[in-house]
Write a protein that holds these residues in place. Structure first.
Motif, mmCIF file in Angstrom:
data_model
loop_
_atom_site.group_PDB
_atom_site.id
_atom_site.type_symbol
_atom_site.label_atom_id
_atom_site.label_comp_id
_atom_site.label_asym_id
_atom_site.label_seq_id
_atom_site.Cartn_x
_atom_site.Cartn_y
_atom_site.Cartn_z
ATOM 1 N N GLN A 196 46.711 38.874 34.183
ATOM 2 C CA GLN A 196 46.900 37.526 33.630
ATOM 3 C C GLN A 196 47.026 36.482 34.729
ATOM 4 N N TYR A 197 47.791 36.816 35.787
ATOM 5 C CA TYR A 197 48.025 35.852 36.849
ATOM 6 C C TYR A 197 47.171 36.133 38.082
ATOM 7 N N GLN A 198 46.233 37.081 37.960
ATOM 8 C CA GLN A 198 45.327 37.412 39.064
ATOM 9 C C GLN A 198 46.085 37.691 40.354
ATOM 10 N N VAL A 199 47.118 38.554 40.227
ATOM 11 C CA VAL A 199 47.882 38.963 41.401
ATOM 12 C C VAL A 199 47.232 40.217 41.982
ATOM 13 N N PRO A 200 46.743 40.161 43.218
ATOM 14 C CA PRO A 200 46.195 41.388 43.821
ATOM 15 C C PRO A 200 47.332 42.396 44.048
ATOM 16 N N LEU A 201 47.091 43.605 43.568
ATOM 17 C CA LEU A 201 48.098 44.662 43.643
ATOM 18 C C LEU A 201 47.613 45.743 44.583
ATOM 19 N N VAL A 202 48.547 46.309 45.360
ATOM 20 C CA VAL A 202 48.215 47.516 46.104
ATOM 21 C C VAL A 202 49.220 48.593 45.729
ATOM 22 N N VAL A 203 48.719 49.758 45.361
ATOM 23 C CA VAL A 203 49.594 50.897 45.102
ATOM 24 C C VAL A 203 49.495 51.818 46.305
ATOM 25 N N ARG A 204 50.626 52.102 46.950
ATOM 26 C CA ARG A 204 50.584 52.919 48.155
ATOM 27 C C ARG A 204 51.862 53.718 48.334
ATOM 28 N N GLY A 214 48.282 56.488 46.126
ATOM 29 C CA GLY A 214 47.498 55.456 45.453
ATOM 30 C C GLY A 214 47.149 55.934 44.061
ATOM 31 N N ILE A 215 46.109 55.293 43.508
ATOM 32 C CA ILE A 215 45.622 55.692 42.193
ATOM 33 C C ILE A 215 44.545 56.761 42.409
ATOM 34 N N TYR A 216 44.659 57.833 41.683
ATOM 35 C CA TYR A 216 43.711 58.951 41.836
ATOM 36 C C TYR A 216 42.754 58.993 40.638
ATOM 37 N N SER A 217 41.638 59.627 40.886
ATOM 38 C CA SER A 217 40.643 59.780 39.824
ATOM 39 C C SER A 217 41.208 60.592 38.656
ATOM 40 N N THR A 218 42.115 61.476 38.943
ATOM 41 C CA THR A 218 42.917 62.137 37.902
ATOM 42 C C THR A 218 44.160 62.682 38.575
ATOM 43 N N ASP A 219 45.025 63.299 37.815
ATOM 44 C CA ASP A 219 46.289 63.765 38.370
ATOM 45 C C ASP A 219 46.040 64.837 39.430
ATOM 46 N N PRO A 220 46.363 64.574 40.713
ATOM 47 C CA PRO A 220 46.062 65.541 41.775
ATOM 48 C C PRO A 220 46.889 66.821 41.662
ATOM 49 N N SER A 230 49.163 55.511 54.697
ATOM 50 C CA SER A 230 47.836 55.556 54.074
ATOM 51 C C SER A 230 47.578 54.255 53.301
ATOM 52 N N GLU A 231 46.288 53.893 53.183
ATOM 53 C CA GLU A 231 45.959 52.533 52.735
ATOM 54 C C GLU A 231 46.217 52.215 51.273
ATOM 55 N N GLY A 232 46.270 53.215 50.427
ATOM 56 C CA GLY A 232 46.543 52.939 49.022
ATOM 57 C C GLY A 232 45.334 52.453 48.248
ATOM 58 N N THR A 233 45.588 52.017 47.034
ATOM 59 C CA THR A 233 44.529 51.555 46.131
ATOM 60 C C THR A 233 44.742 50.087 45.820
ATOM 61 N N LEU A 234 43.678 49.312 45.968
ATOM 62 C CA LEU A 234 43.755 47.888 45.644
ATOM 63 C C LEU A 234 43.331 47.683 44.187
ATOM 64 N N VAL A 235 44.159 47.011 43.430
ATOM 65 C CA VAL A 235 43.843 46.709 42.030
ATOM 66 C C VAL A 235 43.550 45.221 41.938
ATOM 67 N N LYS A 236 42.349 44.887 41.459
ATOM 68 C CA LYS A 236 41.958 43.472 41.422
ATOM 69 C C LYS A 236 40.971 43.249 40.288
ATOM 70 N N GLU A 237 40.473 42.032 40.172
ATOM 71 C CA GLU A 237 39.646 41.693 39.010
ATOM 72 C C GLU A 237 38.374 42.548 38.953
ATOM 73 N N GLU A 238 37.607 42.553 40.040
ATOM 74 C CA GLU A 238 36.346 43.297 40.082
ATOM 75 C C GLU A 238 36.424 44.329 41.194
ATOM 76 N N ALA A 239 36.338 45.581 40.843
ATOM 77 C CA ALA A 239 36.393 46.614 41.877
ATOM 78 C C ALA A 239 34.983 47.095 42.174
#
Lengths: 417, 417
Positions: free
Chosen positions: B221-229, B177-183, B235-244
């Motif tokens: 722009q198109y408000q597409v919910p993204l998951v990076v996994r 997923g997306i990490y707080s910094t490069d692991p 493992s569940e990954g990181t959800l990218v959306k308008e308001e986290a």
């Protein structure tokens, strides 16, 4: 200024050095003032490598997806060839089959061309470009990507030449032209300067690997003059056209042989109408191509007959026949391989007595038995035991006055696709 | 039942075994009852291999022909993945970019998507197929094949998800997923459960390699919910959306760094209107992207200013600047590399005092000088000397309360395309 289609097979563009040589060859033609449309196959082993990759994932991949996969091979070739041509200072534009307007049936893996819409090619040519088209591929009406099957790049070249009314279609390959027989077998084989479409078609169908029969059919149908020549030398090649000039005293133009032969005999078939039709309908339903069919006379109300199929279809054909035994009521079906079909071809045969007799004599002098014979106006084929083949070919070559003292060029593996 | 777009990068489909694993992953999703559209990149090193082949023929191949060449990479992937899916009993159909209706500008090598005509995909989905689309590619109005440039497959996936109104777009990659910094730099980096588009955009722009900024822009722009996994774990990954959702006490979400930085300083620029515009017009004309621009005060009618560009553009930018010295009448332009840009990103920064000050403190405690500072509502970037970088990242990570005790998964080379 002529409009010329030049087709290069996979071994002609097998690596970067060969690709550069082909680019130079094309540039020479362009510098002579001609408009050039190039058709290219996939490089060297690309297609086989892609097939290997597919087989790692599926033992029998769907034909549609195989077409998606394999068409990348030619797309790579055209892009790279275009780059090589740009590098030596000419403008070139590459197109996939669908971009070039090649429309086909919706039969994946062996589609036939239904139509060519050459507007884009012609526009690009008129803008001064060398136009490079991916061989072997097209698109259906529904936008599905298809391949044309074996010999597809030759067919692409000839069909394109017809569609854009090219003055000439040159097939560049790894041999100097069409030979009287395989120069790897007969060292004194002669290169033919000319050959007729009909003769070429017989030779191609009989296993002479240089041109694919479908391409020759197209050339005949649209009267496209074809030249088969080497991509490695500037030797003149062989011109294939409607009427080829006969050399003095030469009746047989070429001798072909095909080891991919199996014979199936069906013995004791009741002599009632429709039995033969049942047999060959069963084979057609199983997509088995039958070559020679021979029926001997009827004895005691029962007939025997034999036919040949390609070796790879042999077992399948036997199964197909056995599956209808109850219906057709034949006594027994037998299978025979280790055979070879030897054929002599020449437009002059029909008007020259004794041509076939000479062939039978040559074969019997070697003590080899003839299993089946089939004739047409311009060829005689004998299916024989596969023994002393090279000697028999050489004997026939000599007997029909074809031996030459010129040095034949013997290339590497042939460019079939 | 949901409609889900799943994107797999090149290393996820790098060989037959990985391809099979991806096929199983997709089959699981399909078996859960979802409709699946798959976007795939070229396998592993395919693209690099094709580029190598091109460079053997042309030192600087025409962009149009490069697009013809490189798009074969994804076409091979989609065909093979389709075969792998067929082999485990599901119906799948692969499409090239043009077949999938991806329309782009006529800019080869880095075309933008102008339009997607998804009728064919939707029809195929409704027939029960898993639809597989080649990433990174499209077609212009004139039927020319284009590529989308770096991050193109991510962009294809997100744009397709928007066009077919997918419920979710999953980006499968080689990290969890997306990490707080490069692991790989900070072992105690934490995987984020959620992140906002804006934060992700800053992180992506700041050099966090998992998602390409253009894809994130599209998603926002198109408000597409993204998951990076991960394509290798569940493992569940990181959800990218308008308001986290912000975790308690966490103001900074992530720390990014970018070593691809060069600074150019222009000293002694006459303080008359329009001089700055001339400089950046010259850079824009040479297609050089400028990142941070800082102007210090004016002294004796002369100003100094600095800007950063990517390291690879550095020399070119300096030449560009020097070419207008006579016009702009500056005294001197200097060039500096061996720099790094460190950035902290978090939507809560704007409402929390002292966030930037803490960053400056951490850096100065290491005795490293700060060259440039740039801020936005949700990030602060410092360009610093490239020394003790890993320590500074770790110090910042601790200072902003991001350290975790969970084990981070550290993958191989990242999937950028």
């Amino acid at each position: 200024m002529s409009l010329i289609v030049m087709k290069f097979g996979g071994s002609s563009v097998g690596d970067a050095e060969r690709m550069k040589r082909v680019a130079n060859r094309i540039a020479e033609k362009k510098n002579e003032g001609h408009q050039c449309v190039i058709v290219v196959s996939a490089m060297g082993d690309t297609t086989d490598d892609l097939i290997d990759q597919a087989n790692l994932l599926h033992p029998n991949p769907p034909a549609r997806e195989m077409d998606m996969l394999l068409t990348t091979g030619e797309q790579i070739s055209v892009a790279l060839l275009s780059m090589a041509i740009h590098h030596i200072g000419h403008e070139a534009v590459s197109y996939t089959g669908w971009q070039a307007g090649m429309r086909t049936e919706a039969t994946h893996g062996k589609a036939r061309i239904t139509d060519i819409q050459p507007a884009r090619i012609l526009k690009s040519l008129n803008e001064g470009n060398i136009v490079i088209v991916a061989g072997f591929q097209g698109m259906t009406e529904d936008g599905e990507i298809t391949t044309l099957g074996r010999g597809g790049s030759d067919t692409t070249a000839v069909a394109l030449a017809a569609a854009i009314q090219a003055d000439l279609c040159e097939i560049y390959t790894d041999v100097n032209g069409i030979y009287s027989t395989d120069p790897r077998v007969v060292k004194v084989a002669r290169k033919l300067n000319e050959i007729s479409y009909d003769e070429m078609l017989e030779l191609a169908n009989l296993g002479a690997a240089v041109l694919h029969p479908r391409a020759v059919e197209y050339a005949k149908q649209y009267q496209v003059p074809l030249v088969v020549r080497s991509s490695f030398t500037h030797s003149e090649g062989t011109l294939v056209k409607e009427e080829a000039e006969m050399e003095q005293g030469v009746v047989v133009r070429g001798i072909a042989f095909d080891k991919n032969v199996a014979r199936i005999s069906i013995l004791g078939v009741p002599d009632v109408p429709g039995q033969l039709a049942k047999v060959f309908t069963a084979l057609a339903d199983d997509c088995i191509d039958v070559d020679i069919i021979v029926q001997s006379g009827v004895l005691n109300g029962q007939a025997d007959f034999s036919f040949t199929v390609s070796l790879s279809d042999g077992e399948k054909a036997l199964r197909s026949i056995n599956s209808i035994q109850a219906d057709v009521k034949f006594r027994e079906a037998t299978f025979e391989d280790n055979l070879v079909k030897v054929s002599i071809v020449g437009a002059g045969m029909v008007s020259t007595p004794g041509v076939a007799a000479k062939m039978f004599n040559v074969i019997s002098k070697r003590g080899v038995s003839i299993k089946l014979v089939s004739t047409s106006e311009i060829k005689t084929s004998c299916v024989i035991e596969n023994t002393q083949l090279n000697d028999i070919i050489a004997d026939l070559h000599t007997a029909y006055g074809l031996d030459t003292t010129e040095q034949a060029f013997v290339g590497g593996p042939s460019d079939r696709r």
